[in-house]
Scaffold this motif. Sequence first.
Motif, PDB file in Angstrom:
ATOM      1  N   LEU A 139       0.821  -1.201   0.000  1.00  0.00           N
ATOM      2  CA  LEU A 139       0.000   0.000   0.000  1.00  0.00           C
ATOM      3  C   LEU A 139       0.857   1.253   0.000  1.00  0.00           C
ATOM      4  O   LEU A 139       0.634   2.189  -0.762  1.00  0.00           O
TER       5      LEU A 139
ATOM      6  N   LEU B 292       3.706   1.924  -1.034  1.00  0.00           N
ATOM      7  CA  LEU B 292       4.432   2.266  -2.245  1.00  0.00           C
ATOM      8  C   LEU B 292       3.704   3.355  -3.029  1.00  0.00           C
ATOM      9  O   LEU B 292       4.316   4.130  -3.741  1.00  0.00           O
ATOM     10  N   GLU B 293       2.403   3.379  -2.909  1.00  0.00           N
ATOM     11  CA  GLU B 293       1.646   4.306  -3.736  1.00  0.00           C
ATOM     12  C   GLU B 293       1.108   5.497  -2.967  1.00  0.00           C
ATOM     13  O   GLU B 293       0.349   6.280  -3.488  1.00  0.00           O
TER      14      GLU B 293
ATOM     15  N   LYS C 211       1.240   9.018  -0.609  1.00  0.00           N
ATOM     16  CA  LYS C 211       2.007  10.246  -0.427  1.00  0.00           C
ATOM     17  C   LYS C 211       2.696  10.198   0.929  1.00  0.00           C
ATOM     18  O   LYS C 211       2.221   9.512   1.836  1.00  0.00           O
TER      19      LYS C 211
ATOM     20  N   PHE D  65       9.879   2.402  -7.617  1.00  0.00           N
ATOM     21  CA  PHE D  65       8.457   2.691  -7.572  1.00  0.00           C
ATOM     22  C   PHE D  65       8.174   3.771  -6.539  1.00  0.00           C
ATOM     23  O   PHE D  65       7.483   4.744  -6.794  1.00  0.00           O
ATOM     24  N   ARG D  66       8.773   3.578  -5.381  1.00  0.00           N
ATOM     25  CA  ARG D  66       8.547   4.525  -4.292  1.00  0.00           C
ATOM     26  C   ARG D  66       9.121   5.895  -4.666  1.00  0.00           C
ATOM     27  O   ARG D  66       8.509   6.921  -4.437  1.00  0.00           O
TER      28      ARG D  66
ATOM     29  N   VAL E 162       4.390   7.086  -8.222  1.00  0.00           N
ATOM     30  CA  VAL E 162       3.458   6.586  -9.226  1.00  0.00           C
ATOM     31  C   VAL E 162       2.020   6.731  -8.726  1.00  0.00           C
ATOM     32  O   VAL E 162       1.733   6.409  -7.575  1.00  0.00           O
TER      33      VAL E 162
END
Lengths: 304, 483
Positions: A21, A23-24, A26, B196-197, B201
């Motif tokens: 979670l 990773l995406e 803010k 990715f981090r 994205v």
Amino acid sequence: MARYLERAEHTTRLLDANIQLMLEQKPQAVERQLRRINLSLGEPLKLEGKLSVPALEHALIFDPRVKTSIISCVMNARENARQVREQISSEMWSELNALYHFVKRYDADDLEQQLPLEFLNEVRRNISLFKGETDATMSHGEEWWFLQIGRHIERAANTATLLKVHAAELCGEADIEHLELLALLRSCNAFEAYLKKNTAEFSADNIVEFLLLNPQHPHSILFSVRRLEESISALPEMSSRGERGKVERLAGRLAATLLYSSVEEILSSGLHLSLDNVIRQCAQMHSAIHQAYIDYPIETSLSA
Amino acid sequence: MSQLSSPFEKYELAGAFDEMFDSSGTVRPHYAPLFEMLQDSPASELKRAKQESDLIFLNQGITFTVYGKEEGTERIFPHDLLPRIVTRKEWQHVEAGLTQRITALNLFLQDIYHGGRILNDGVVPRELVYTCKYFRRQMRGLKVPKGVYIAVTGTDLIRDLDGNFTVLEDNLRVPSGVSYMLTGRQVMKRIFPKVFRQSGVLPIEGYPQALLQSLNALAPEGRDEPNIVLLTPGVFNSAYFEHTFLARQMGIELVEGRDLIVHDNIVYMRTTSGLTRVDVIYRRIDDDFIDPLAFRHDSILGVPGLFNAYRAGNVTLANAIGTGIADDKALYAYVPKIIKYYLGQDAILPNVETHILAEEGPRQYVLDNLEKMVVKAVGESGGYGMLIGPHASKAEIEEFRLKILADPRNYIGQPTLMLSRAPCFVDGEFDSRHVDLRPYILYGDKITIVPGGLTRVALRKGSLVVNSSQGGGSKDTWVVDES
């Protein structure tokens, strides 16, 4: 042993769901989520400085001082298993032992380079194998029922604690992102099952109802409590004083409270109150069982 | 041409717009985190990552079927290791353009199945519409919920030599591939978490929920808690994996035609506890096969009587019947005019220059220049029925010439386009391959587009055909927040 393993599995799932979670998310959302995970541990970590993803991962996987870390849980489970080595089957022992060595062997420095997702997946598989061996190779007698009790007390308490750290959001007092709800369900292994029941519409009411009151999903609190009730009634009666009855009553009361509540009632009277109640009763049951079956005073069993 | 630094020494840059490097060979800023990671990673590590990613696809059963080959027809979907990256700014432009386009196409469908204003005004030639085999006269005068015909669209975009996004074609019938977008993302998160981090994205996880909401919004009036199902042609269909995936992700039932029955114009689903009424059908079966009573009599995939239930307004089909008219490749040429006609705006995303071969002047031009042109059959998809002039043999060109002369309405001609290229990891090295982009547009109460889409790759070097059935693969598409 079963409690520790259930806990290890919980930590594994929690990490897996949340790492993916975050990773995406803010940065501020990540921080909020980290704080939430930390609170859900029961005993929050006192990490120096700011919470960060690698620090939390490291603590929850490798830190033997953290009681809920995977390594602590696996080590404790193995210690417990060694003490009852003659009671459990060889297959169970070798799965658990293999898990222990796998976890010990993993190099903590790898965390710097990559996410431990494969590692977590392997731990999860190992624990599942252990559970499968437990059901397939051990007689379903008293010892087996004790394992069930441990597993389900832990599971009910874990789900309750995790829900509790989301309580404000679920009661509509704070905003929550779609992704965070997803992680909550994934942490309870309930994502796909939830979809099947409620389709892909996420509402707080439905999620609370599912995790608290669903009678069929193995990670809902009601499900765990009822398995617990069933397991307790399978235990032998120790004496005429009715120790078992006492524990049975605790489990039965909690099950009945949940069974005859509606999600609207729970939400309007305060979700965290209900969850605190679940957590408290789980602790009470744990000590009641301990007193009745393990640490009982000698008089009670002789006077009969 | 300037020399690219390691590990991109052999990388070909000339002749097309490159997604990762500008024409001087400098890495575009939004590709920087990926580029740095690739510079630091030895080839062996990337090879291992590639194997790992293939294994995940295989274990999850993410495969598709190639028709027309005897053995080994089930393959894993070739998924390239490197993501294709688009900036949020570019994406906002694409999003605005697609929203405009889909709004206009939907109005067009509504119009031609009712008053036909646009035909009366002579903006689109009447015979072009009526000769299209996807025009369904059965739909005349039929009202669909909220006037939405196209709940799900996949529009294929390419970049021209200057990097401008251009629409290649629309898929308004049963566009597929969205499951590869979603599963590809899961795999990439496992393989390249760090980049990715760092890249920021934008998430696409909300797609199944957004699709479900759109389907919900299109339920027949008065059905407040609609029962939604996904209708699949069955396990032999090439996109069966996708059907099961979407049904699972949305928590709805996956049904085949034989699981549904129609009684008194109401559709029911057979379940282990009796019949359940069905309100919305997300159908992944073509118009032709959906109801043997209304369309093809020999179809065994469909549900007899379904069309009557649909006419009676008791069930919603998504997409509606007859949407294929608006993705006819000859009609495509008129889309900018259609946008202008209904919305009074110029198209935000341009079309590719298209010659309608039913018209004599353009036909002659195309026939004279066949070896430079791409000719496509108007109603085909999946890369079938297509001639790519520069890559075709003399015999193939002559064969196509005869086909065009025999049935000019069935073909269009376009200049051969240089699709943009992106780096791919092929046989242990980096090389450039042509790519396109298929975003998925959902239309319920409003238009929703998740930030991303399926980037399709022509895996054979130099090839311009990206379709999975013709040796294409996919890439994960990252829309990154550069701020």
